[in-house]
Design a protein around this motif. Structure first.
Motif, PDB file in Angstrom:
ATOM      1  N   MET A   1      81.598   8.264 -56.081  1.00  0.00           N
ATOM      2  CA  MET A   1      82.145   9.032 -54.983  1.00  0.00           C
ATOM      3  C   MET A   1      82.242  10.515 -55.338  1.00  0.00           C
ATOM      4  N   LYS A   2      82.613  10.792 -56.598  1.00  0.00           N
ATOM      5  CA  LYS A   2      82.708  12.180 -57.049  1.00  0.00           C
ATOM      6  C   LYS A   2      81.323  12.836 -57.065  1.00  0.00           C
ATOM      7  N   LEU A   3      80.312  12.055 -57.412  1.00  0.00           N
ATOM      8  CA  LEU A   3      78.946  12.584 -57.431  1.00  0.00           C
ATOM      9  C   LEU A   3      78.491  12.962 -56.028  1.00  0.00           C
ATOM     10  N   ILE A   4      78.783  12.134 -55.064  1.00  0.00           N
ATOM     11  CA  ILE A   4      78.412  12.420 -53.668  1.00  0.00           C
ATOM     12  C   ILE A   4      79.139  13.666 -53.178  1.00  0.00           C
ATOM     13  N   LEU A   5      80.413  13.786 -53.522  1.00  0.00           N
ATOM     14  CA  LEU A   5      81.187  14.957 -53.136  1.00  0.00           C
ATOM     15  C   LEU A   5      80.634  16.215 -53.786  1.00  0.00           C
ATOM     16  N   ALA A   6      80.251  16.114 -55.053  1.00  0.00           N
ATOM     17  CA  ALA A   6      79.674  17.264 -55.762  1.00  0.00           C
ATOM     18  C   ALA A   6      78.343  17.668 -55.142  1.00  0.00           C
ATOM     19  N   LEU A   7      77.495  16.703 -54.776  1.00  0.00           N
ATOM     20  CA  LEU A   7      76.213  17.008 -54.127  1.00  0.00           C
ATOM     21  C   LEU A   7      76.433  17.647 -52.756  1.00  0.00           C
ATOM     22  N   PHE A   8      77.406  17.126 -52.026  1.00  0.00           N
ATOM     23  CA  PHE A   8      77.722  17.687 -50.711  1.00  0.00           C
ATOM     24  C   PHE A   8      78.165  19.143 -50.835  1.00  0.00           C
TER      25      PHE A   8
END
Length: 136
Positions: A1-8
């Motif tokens: 989830m943190k990775l998706i947030l960072a990519l966003f």
């Protein structure tokens, strides 16, 4: 989830990084010291269409491309180039559409003749109706 947030967040930052750091054109909003040359430049700028705005001349537009074009015109006028030569250069570079002055190219003749032909056809139809009414 943190990775998706960072990519966003990274994707949202891309447009901010894309902003240009180039300075504005030097003569975009500065007048030529010689009043006669500035009048020539201003008269030419009022006849050239802004490629970004499309409904304003480059003299009235605040778009950066219009500023670049104003600067180029002023620089060429200061170099001694004639306004018609500059207009020809702009038309060669950006196409006929950049100029507010209509062209008389043979391919456009039907566009110029169509209103006259339609007016003539309308007058013929009107004449025929008037003749029919006067006979009846």
């Amino acid at each position: 989830m943190k990775l998706i947030l960072a990519l966003f967040c990274a994707l949202l930052a891309v447009p901010a990084a894309a902003q240009t750091a180039l300075p504005p054109a030097p003569w975009a909003d500065r007048q030529i010291p010689d009043a006669a040359q500035e009048r020539k430049a201003k008269a030419l700028m009022e006849t050239i269409r802004c490629l970004t705005c499309q409904s304003q001349s480059i003299a009235d537009s605040g778009a950066s491309m219009a500023g670049d074009m104003r600067s180029q015109i002023r620089e060429r006028i200061m170099a001694g180039e004639q306004p018609e030569a500059i207009r020809s250069w702009l038309i060669a570079r950006y196409g006929d559409w950049v100029s507010y002055e209509p062209t008389a190219a043979p391919i456009l003749w039907p566009l110029w003749a169509a209103p006259i032909l339609l007016l003539g056809l309308g007058l013929l139809l009107l004449r025929g109706r008037i003749k029919r009414r006067t006979r009846a």
